[in-house]
Design a protein around this motif. Structure first.
Motif, PDB file in Angstrom:
ATOM      1  N   THR A 151       0.841  -1.201   0.000  1.00  0.00           N
ATOM      2  CA  THR A 151       0.000   0.000   0.000  1.00  0.00           C
ATOM      3  C   THR A 151       0.874   1.248   0.000  1.00  0.00           C
ATOM      4  OG1 THR A 151      -1.766  -1.157   1.166  1.00  0.00           O
ATOM      5  CG2 THR A 151      -1.794   1.258   1.257  1.00  0.00           C
ATOM      6  N   SER A 173      -2.046   1.745  -7.410  1.00  0.00           N
ATOM      7  CA  SER A 173      -2.694   1.001  -6.330  1.00  0.00           C
ATOM      8  C   SER A 173      -1.742  -0.029  -5.728  1.00  0.00           C
ATOM      9  CB  SER A 173      -3.943   0.282  -6.862  1.00  0.00           C
ATOM     10  OG  SER A 173      -3.560  -0.785  -7.721  1.00  0.00           O
ATOM     11  N   ARG A 174      -2.119  -0.483  -4.547  1.00  0.00           N
ATOM     12  CA  ARG A 174      -1.369  -1.556  -3.882  1.00  0.00           C
ATOM     13  C   ARG A 174      -1.311  -2.782  -4.783  1.00  0.00           C
ATOM     14  NH1 ARG A 174      -3.597  -5.965  -1.569  1.00  0.00           N
ATOM     15  NH2 ARG A 174      -5.651  -5.006  -1.624  1.00  0.00           N
ATOM     16  N   GLN A 175      -2.467  -3.111  -5.374  1.00  0.00           N
ATOM     17  CA  GLN A 175      -2.538  -4.288  -6.237  1.00  0.00           C
ATOM     18  C   GLN A 175      -1.624  -4.133  -7.451  1.00  0.00           C
ATOM     19  OE1 GLN A 175      -5.150  -2.533  -5.123  1.00  0.00           O
ATOM     20  NE2 GLN A 175      -6.683  -3.903  -4.232  1.00  0.00           N
TER      21      GLN A 175
END
Length: 92
Positions: free
Chosen positions: A61, A70-72
């Motif tokens: 994150t 994004s974290r993803q």
């Protein structure tokens, strides 16, 4: 011995005959090649910094926030490069 792209470009630029082509100075093309190499070094430095940050406890994150993704997305793009066998882009 495997040649690098930069080496191939340098060889090609050195082989140009200024009498037979429109441009007389390959300095600008050499600058393009140099900038391309610098991008490669910067990308490696970024991967190294991300790996180091994550190995020392920074979350995906936090890493994603710094990268503006994004974290993803950060995990998907960089986790496999850490040698843990996960992620889409694993180093060979």
């Amino acid at each position: 011995m495997k040649t690098t792209h930069a080496h191939d470009v340098e060889e090609w630029l050195d082989s140009l005959d200024p009498e037979r082509i429109e441009w007389k100075d390959a300095a600008r093309l050499r600058a393009v090649a140099e900038a391309r190499n610098e991008v490669g070094h910067a990308e490696q430095a970024l991967r190294d910094a991300i790996r180091d940050a994550h190995e020392h406890g920074d979350s995906w994150t936090a890493i994603g926030m710094v990268l503006g993704i994004s974290r993803q997305a950060a995990h998907r793009k960089y986790a496999g490069r850490q040698g843990n066998g996960r992620g889409k882009e694993q180093s060979a």
